[in-house]
Design a protein around this motif. Sequence first.
Motif, short mmCIF file in Angstrom:
data_model
loop_
_atom_site.label_atom_id
_atom_site.label_comp_id
_atom_site.label_asym_id
_atom_site.label_seq_id
_atom_site.Cartn_x
_atom_site.Cartn_y
_atom_site.Cartn_z
N UNK A 220 39.90 37.13 51.92
CA UNK A 220 40.80 36.58 50.89
C UNK A 220 40.12 36.56 49.54
N UNK A 221 38.89 36.08 49.50
CA UNK A 221 38.15 36.01 48.24
C UNK A 221 37.95 37.40 47.64
N UNK A 222 37.64 38.38 48.49
CA UNK A 222 37.43 39.75 48.01
C UNK A 222 38.73 40.32 47.43
N UNK A 223 39.84 40.08 48.11
CA UNK A 223 41.14 40.60 47.65
C UNK A 223 41.55 39.92 46.34
N UNK A 224 41.35 38.60 46.27
CA UNK A 224 41.69 37.88 45.04
C UNK A 224 40.81 38.33 43.88
N UNK A 225 39.55 38.65 44.18
CA UNK A 225 38.65 39.17 43.15
C UNK A 225 39.17 40.51 42.64
N UNK A 226 39.64 41.37 43.56
CA UNK A 226 40.19 42.67 43.15
C UNK A 226 41.45 42.51 42.33
N UNK A 227 42.33 41.59 42.73
CA UNK A 227 43.57 41.35 41.98
C UNK A 227 43.25 40.84 40.58
N UNK A 228 42.26 39.96 40.49
CA UNK A 228 41.86 39.43 39.17
C UNK A 228 41.33 40.54 38.27
N UNK A 229 40.56 41.45 38.85
CA UNK A 229 40.04 42.57 38.06
C UNK A 229 41.18 43.45 37.57
N UNK A 230 42.17 43.66 38.45
CA UNK A 230 43.32 44.50 38.05
C UNK A 230 44.12 43.82 36.94
N UNK A 231 44.41 42.54 37.10
CA UNK A 231 45.20 41.82 36.09
C UNK A 231 44.42 41.66 34.78
N UNK A 232 43.08 41.66 34.91
CA UNK A 232 42.25 41.52 33.72
C UNK A 232 41.94 42.85 33.07
N UNK A 233 42.56 43.93 33.57
CA UNK A 233 42.35 45.25 32.99
C UNK A 233 41.08 45.90 33.45
N UNK A 234 40.51 45.39 34.56
CA UNK A 234 39.24 45.96 35.04
C UNK A 234 39.42 46.82 36.26
#
Length: 287
Positions: A220-234
């Motif tokens: 879950x933490x890994x997926x949320x980290x990926x989503x945050x990177x995507x939403x943050x333009x990363x």
Amino acid sequence: MALPKFSMKQLMEAGVHFGHHTRRWNPLMTPYVYGVKDKIHIINLNKTAPMLHNALVALEAIAAAGGKILFVSTKHQAKDIIKDAAERCGQHYVNNRWLGGMMTNWSTVSQSIRRLKKMEMDIENAEKLGLTKKEVLNMTREAGKLRDIFGGILDMHGTPQAIVIVDVPREYNAVREAKNLDMPIVAICDTNANPELIDYPIPGNDDASRAVQLYCDLFVEAILSGIEKRLGGAASKKVSSDMMETVADEIEEKAKEKQARVKVKTSEEREERREKMEQKIEEKMGE
């Protein structure tokens, strides 16, 4: 939010190192077995740790690219855990029954999902539609059965880009369908599993609730980290760590290889059909 970290102590406390009884094992898991104690295989956590990290990096990269991830486990001690994990990170799950063709025959599955949604809407508007109590009762029962099967994929809208599996032998049909679609598989491989079927195998206990909870929390933490990177333009940036480089490029390369294999297979099938046709024509002319 960064890629989740874990320690060997956490793995030990969760009982990740406990495998199955020695009579229940797959020889292909031998490289990941540390030894035997009281006729129980002990998994080598020195092998588990980097492979678990590898899987977390892969999940983060897939989520950062906007991919959908499907959690699968129908075993009693894991079904509620994977449901909670999928809902926490906005992903999808199957935790009651895996229907054959759930991914490879998505068009039929999507029809059942649409039917379920329509049925639930009709139940809500039963009075307006003039439905009798018996009709509503029958529809409610049928809708309940369908929701048990499709409840976790109602809003998936197509096949996922990756699948997470707890207990490989039990969920073999899911593994086989994912392999047919060349879909990346992250799976917990106990000592009775075949790790060669899995893209990102994680040697570990798949029976203990604490162990399954630990895996899912990290996923879950890994997926949320990926989503945050995507939403943050990363999303386009590489996901790095102190253990290994990102697998985003690897995933993209696999997709290209899949397309190439499909083209080659199609070409070979056409050539085979052409040769058979020519052979039939020659046989007829010889007669």
